[in-house]
Motif scaffolding. Structure first.
Motif, PDB file in Angstrom:
ATOM      1  N   LEU A 623      10.510  -4.073   0.933  1.00 60.06           N
ATOM      2  CA  LEU A 623       9.359  -3.770   1.767  1.00 60.06           C
ATOM      3  C   LEU A 623       8.865  -4.886   2.594  1.00 60.06           C
ATOM      4  O   LEU A 623       7.920  -4.904   3.288  1.00 60.06           O
ATOM      5  CB  LEU A 623       8.379  -3.198   0.866  1.00 60.06           C
ATOM      6  CG  LEU A 623       8.652  -1.944   0.180  1.00 60.06           C
ATOM      7  CD1 LEU A 623       7.508  -1.780  -0.565  1.00 60.06           C
ATOM      8  CD2 LEU A 623       9.078  -0.800   1.093  1.00 60.06           C
ATOM      9  N   GLN A 624       9.640  -6.089   2.696  1.00 57.98           N
ATOM     10  CA  GLN A 624       9.335  -7.485   3.292  1.00 57.98           C
ATOM     11  C   GLN A 624       9.040  -7.013   4.595  1.00 57.98           C
ATOM     12  O   GLN A 624       8.034  -7.821   5.411  1.00 57.98           O
ATOM     13  CB  GLN A 624      10.186  -8.428   2.897  1.00 57.98           C
ATOM     14  CG  GLN A 624       9.778  -9.951   3.501  1.00 57.98           C
ATOM     15  CD  GLN A 624       8.736 -10.478   2.677  1.00 57.98           C
ATOM     16  OE1 GLN A 624       8.310  -9.989   1.812  1.00 57.98           O
ATOM     17  NE2 GLN A 624       8.414 -11.707   3.077  1.00 57.98           N
ATOM     18  N   HIS A 625       9.790  -6.258   5.538  1.00 55.19           N
ATOM     19  CA  HIS A 625       9.794  -6.166   6.663  1.00 55.19           C
ATOM     20  C   HIS A 625       9.521  -4.686   7.107  1.00 55.19           C
ATOM     21  O   HIS A 625       9.991  -4.189   8.217  1.00 55.19           O
ATOM     22  CB  HIS A 625      10.953  -6.729   7.461  1.00 55.19           C
ATOM     23  CG  HIS A 625      11.224  -8.500   7.239  1.00 55.19           C
ATOM     24  ND1 HIS A 625      10.298  -9.161   7.888  1.00 55.19           N
ATOM     25  CD2 HIS A 625      12.237  -8.934   6.548  1.00 55.19           C
ATOM     26  CE1 HIS A 625      10.793 -10.433   7.472  1.00 55.19           C
ATOM     27  NE2 HIS A 625      11.931 -10.221   6.643  1.00 55.19           N
ATOM     28  N   ALA A 626       9.286  -3.765   6.012  1.00 56.20           N
ATOM     29  CA  ALA A 626       9.003  -2.464   6.198  1.00 56.20           C
ATOM     30  C   ALA A 626       7.771  -2.143   7.261  1.00 56.20           C
ATOM     31  O   ALA A 626       6.800  -3.098   7.352  1.00 56.20           O
ATOM     32  CB  ALA A 626       8.808  -1.880   4.982  1.00 56.20           C
ATOM     33  N   VAL A 627       7.963  -0.977   7.886  1.00 55.48           N
ATOM     34  CA  VAL A 627       6.822  -0.868   8.764  1.00 55.48           C
ATOM     35  C   VAL A 627       6.223   0.669   8.238  1.00 55.48           C
ATOM     36  O   VAL A 627       6.863   1.650   7.813  1.00 55.48           O
ATOM     37  CB  VAL A 627       7.445  -0.521  10.273  1.00 55.48           C
ATOM     38  CG1 VAL A 627       6.434   0.136  11.358  1.00 55.48           C
ATOM     39  CG2 VAL A 627       8.226  -1.470  10.731  1.00 55.48           C
ATOM     40  N   TYR A 628       4.805   0.601   8.001  1.00 54.06           N
ATOM     41  CA  TYR A 628       4.281   1.482   7.290  1.00 54.06           C
ATOM     42  C   TYR A 628       3.590   2.680   8.526  1.00 54.06           C
ATOM     43  O   TYR A 628       2.707   2.304   9.417  1.00 54.06           O
ATOM     44  CB  TYR A 628       2.780   1.043   6.615  1.00 54.06           C
ATOM     45  CG  TYR A 628       3.357   0.644   5.405  1.00 54.06           C
ATOM     46  CD1 TYR A 628       3.931  -0.532   5.220  1.00 54.06           C
ATOM     47  CD2 TYR A 628       3.058   1.207   4.160  1.00 54.06           C
ATOM     48  CE1 TYR A 628       4.438  -1.118   4.043  1.00 54.06           C
ATOM     49  CE2 TYR A 628       3.507   0.744   2.800  1.00 54.06           C
ATOM     50  CZ  TYR A 628       4.174  -0.692   2.988  1.00 54.06           C
ATOM     51  OH  TYR A 628       4.760  -1.006   1.725  1.00 54.06           O
ATOM     52  N   VAL A 629       3.932   3.867   8.252  1.00 59.96           N
ATOM     53  CA  VAL A 629       3.688   4.908   9.078  1.00 59.96           C
ATOM     54  C   VAL A 629       2.851   6.048   8.304  1.00 59.96           C
ATOM     55  O   VAL A 629       3.150   6.078   7.026  1.00 59.96           O
ATOM     56  CB  VAL A 629       4.550   5.758   9.801  1.00 59.96           C
ATOM     57  CG1 VAL A 629       5.360   4.427  10.765  1.00 59.96           C
ATOM     58  CG2 VAL A 629       5.787   6.276   8.844  1.00 59.96           C
ATOM     59  N   PRO A 630       2.045   6.840   9.044  1.00 63.14           N
ATOM     60  CA  PRO A 630       1.522   8.186   8.236  1.00 63.14           C
ATOM     61  C   PRO A 630       2.409   9.072   7.430  1.00 63.14           C
ATOM     62  O   PRO A 630       3.499   9.344   8.369  1.00 63.14           O
ATOM     63  CB  PRO A 630       0.661   8.961   9.191  1.00 63.14           C
ATOM     64  CG  PRO A 630       0.387   7.764  10.336  1.00 63.14           C
ATOM     65  CD  PRO A 630       1.581   6.985  10.377  1.00 63.14           C
TER      66      PRO A 630
END
Length: 647
Positions: A623-630
């Motif tokens: 998750l170090q470079h993950a992008v969070y979305v709805p």
């Protein structure tokens, strides 16, 4: 509502803020999208049915302890009421089992409590749970293996009857008692686990069946002797509760640890053919069978001899011997040996899967996540686990470390109950996606931002027309196939969104304060060294927080997103929030009563874990470079990414 993207989640920002983000970042439930993107290298074989799960659960739970525990608990705590102690402990264990059943069917991936904590709570606490489970299974497997050779020796005539290459020896000058038999058994079980999940479960089923036959013999033969002798153990002047209700409850606290083991079923979730149906059935059936057998065995044995005359070391054998059946000791010893062998398999089975789950998430090196293409099990992790457990079993008497096993289990039980509350009231509304999907995320984000601007323009137009013509203000504008009403509808939608955010905030704080109340209440209730007035005051504060939390969570509505969280159609935990809160309370109480020495040893292990996480896990997390979305837009983003790929 527009597409909200948090680019800072999992980034390399310096400072405390970035460090805190890494502790609370949460992964998403494995879905069809994540599985389709997997090459198959890390996939486990789906071979297990509900009968396999029952064999794993019963085999991991019923150890040789029941053949000894009934004597000690009856003499010191429960007396003839021992069966009630097992019943109360079974009900307490069932509270955790209900929580496990829902999470296992919703999130059927390897990792058990670590996996659920990572999804519902965050990376930091998930790491602690995973690290504690590693300790639990390592120490537990070594302790079980170490206990097999003395029982095996009894089958050959006595403590020193094993062949020389299997018997225990003391190393000269080192005062270390080595146990070759324990190490060999661990290596045998390790090789069996490497052969495949179906093969190892089949063998465990056979061994567990032998143990169950021994227990059924005790129940039937003991029942016959009891009716023949008139159940002398129940005809006592002291009555059925010689130590009172408090003694019966103290006995329940002691025998509670006899039910530890059903969580091994949850660790195999990824290898179950129909997890939504079979996992809850496997967990429930295993716990029910164990509770029934425990109660029947204890009811028979305390009826054969008065509780104060029971042998604390060999209560069942001595009870039969007192009625002239000496040969029953061999059957009982066979039951103890098979129980230990089955428990050894149940202890070594989950750990490679915990290591594999943590390595998949990047918190451990990828070595641990490699799955053999032929047997479809994590062979490298299994061999390493077996080697470490065999070394400990060969060199160390780990009985004094047995309490550390209970810490890992009870921490997991507590976190699973908290995860159920979070899932019901504040399920994750944002989920991480890999940065490789950034183009699709930007495309969907742009689409939603255009819709929002169009809707705002419609509202402005409608506001300007209100004073011109009342007949026209019922007109709606069609944008993207959706009807956009005048400001009243927009205001209602905004108010609903505001109320939902407020409900989630209230629920989140309430869950946290409820846990604080449970911890405060159990700590003050179990710490007799605190002055009585202060102890009662702190107990009162904790009790008030706990009751307020229960009341608020009962009053407010659960989140609608819970219906679509994870894999739907499985078991739903009943009596939420009461049942998870009771589970948290019981597990915290047992945790705080494990003793200072146990907690000191566990704290050292957990500090090592914190160091490993800071050095490696935090910076290598997936998750170090993950992008969070709805969460509501995930399917649309994946669809957009598929459409953008040239055919």
């Amino acid at each position: 509502m527009g597409l909200v993207v948090d680019p800072n989640q999992g980034s390399n920002n310096d400072g405390a803020k970035s460090g805190f983000r890494s502790l609370v970042r949460r992964k998403r439930v494995d879905s069809i999208h994540s599985k389709s993107s997997d090459t198959g290298h890390h996939q486990l074989a789906k071979e297990l049915s509900v009968l396999h799960l029952i064999a794993i659960g019963v085999g991991s739970t019923i150890g040789a302890g029941v053949y000894i525990l009934v004597g000690t608990v009856a003499r010191e705590h429960s007396g003839p009421a021992l069966a009630f102690s097992f019943l109360i402990a079974g009900i307490a264990a069932a509270l955790s089992a209900f929580c496990y059943a829902e999470l296992a069917s919703r999130c059927p991936s390897a990792g058990s409590a670590y996996h659920y904590s990572y999804i519902c709570v965050g990376e930091g606490l998930a790491w602690i749970i995973g690290w504690a489970l590693i300790l639990e299974y390592t120490i537990g497997g070594s302790a079980v293996a170490r206990g097999i050779s003395p029982n095996l020796a009894l089958l050959f005539g006595g403590p020193d009857s094993l062949p020389a290459f299997l018997s225990r020896h003391t190393l000269p000058g080192l005062d270390i008692v080595v146990d070759p038999c324990a190490a060999i058994l661990v290596f045998v079980v390790t090789g069996l686990l490497c052969a495949g999940i179906k093969e190892s479960t089949f063998v465990q089923s056979i061994v567990t069946t032998a143990n169950l036959c021994a227990m059924i013999f005790v129940i039937i033969a003991g029942g016959y002797l009891g009716f023949k002798s008139g159940w002398v153990g129940y005809k006592l002047p002291t009555g059925y509760f010689p130590f009172g209700v408090d003694g019966m409850l103290a006995g329940a606290s002691t025998v509670f640890f006899s039910y530890i083991g059903f969580d091994s079923v949850a660790s195999t979730a990824e290898e179950v053919k129909n997890p939504q149906r079979d996992l809850p059935l496997g967990i429930g059936a295993a716990l029910s069978i164990c509770c029934t057998l425990y109660m029947l065995v204890s009811a028979v044995i305390v009826g054969l001899v008065p509780y104060y005359e029971m042998d604390p070391d060999t209560p069942i054998s001595s009870a039969f011997a007192s009625h002239g059946i000496q040969w029953a000791a061999y059957i009982i010893t066979i039951g103890a040996v098979t129980a230990l062998c089955s428990t050894l398999m149940g202890s070594l089975l989950p750990q490679p899967r915990i290591l594999m789950a943590m390595a998949r998430d990047g918190l451990l090196p990828p070595f641990f996540s490699e799955v053999n293409t032929r047997t479809q099990v994590p062979v490298k992790s299994t061999i390493l686990t077996g080697f470490i457990a065999a070394t400990l079993a060969f060199l160390m008497d780990v009985e004094q470390l047995a309490g550390m096993v209970s810490v890992g289990t009870l921490l997991a039980f507590t976190m699973v109950a908290i995860s159920v509350l979070i899932l019901r009231y504040v399920p994750p509304d944002e989920v991480p996606l890999p940065s490789s999907l950034q183009a699709a995320i930007d495309s969907v984000s742009l689409r939603y931002s255009n819709i929002i601007r169009t809707e705002e323009a419609d509202v402005e137009v409608s506001n300007g027309q209100i004073g011109v013509s009342r007949g026209k203000n019922k007109r709606s504008h069609k944008k993207g196939g959706k009807s956009v009403e005048y400001p009243l509808i927009a205001n209602v939608a905004a108010e609903a969104l505001f109320n939902e955010k407020r409900r989630r905030k209230v629920a989140g704080w309430t869950i946290m304060l409820t846990c604080v109340g449970a911890l405060t209440l159990t700590y003050s209730a179990s710490n007799l060294g605190i002055p009585s007035y202060l102890r009662l005051t702190v107990c009162g504060i904790g009790g008030i927080l706990l009751l307020l939390g229960l009341g608020v969570l009962t009053y407010i509505e659960q989140d609608d997103a819970r219906h679509n969280f994870g894999h739907t159609g499985g078991f739903i935990c009943p009596f939420v929030p009461l049942l998870p809160i009771l589970s948290i309370l019981i597990n915290m109480y047992l945790l705080l009563n494990l003793g200072a020495d146990t907690w000191l040893r566990v704290s050292i292990w957990l500090l090592i874990g914190v160091f490993v996480y800071v050095i490696y896990g935090r910076t290598h997390s997936s998750l170090q470079h993950a992008v969070y979305v709805p969460a509501s837009h995930v399917d649309e983003i994946y669809q957009s990414s598929v459409e953008s790929v040239p055919s």
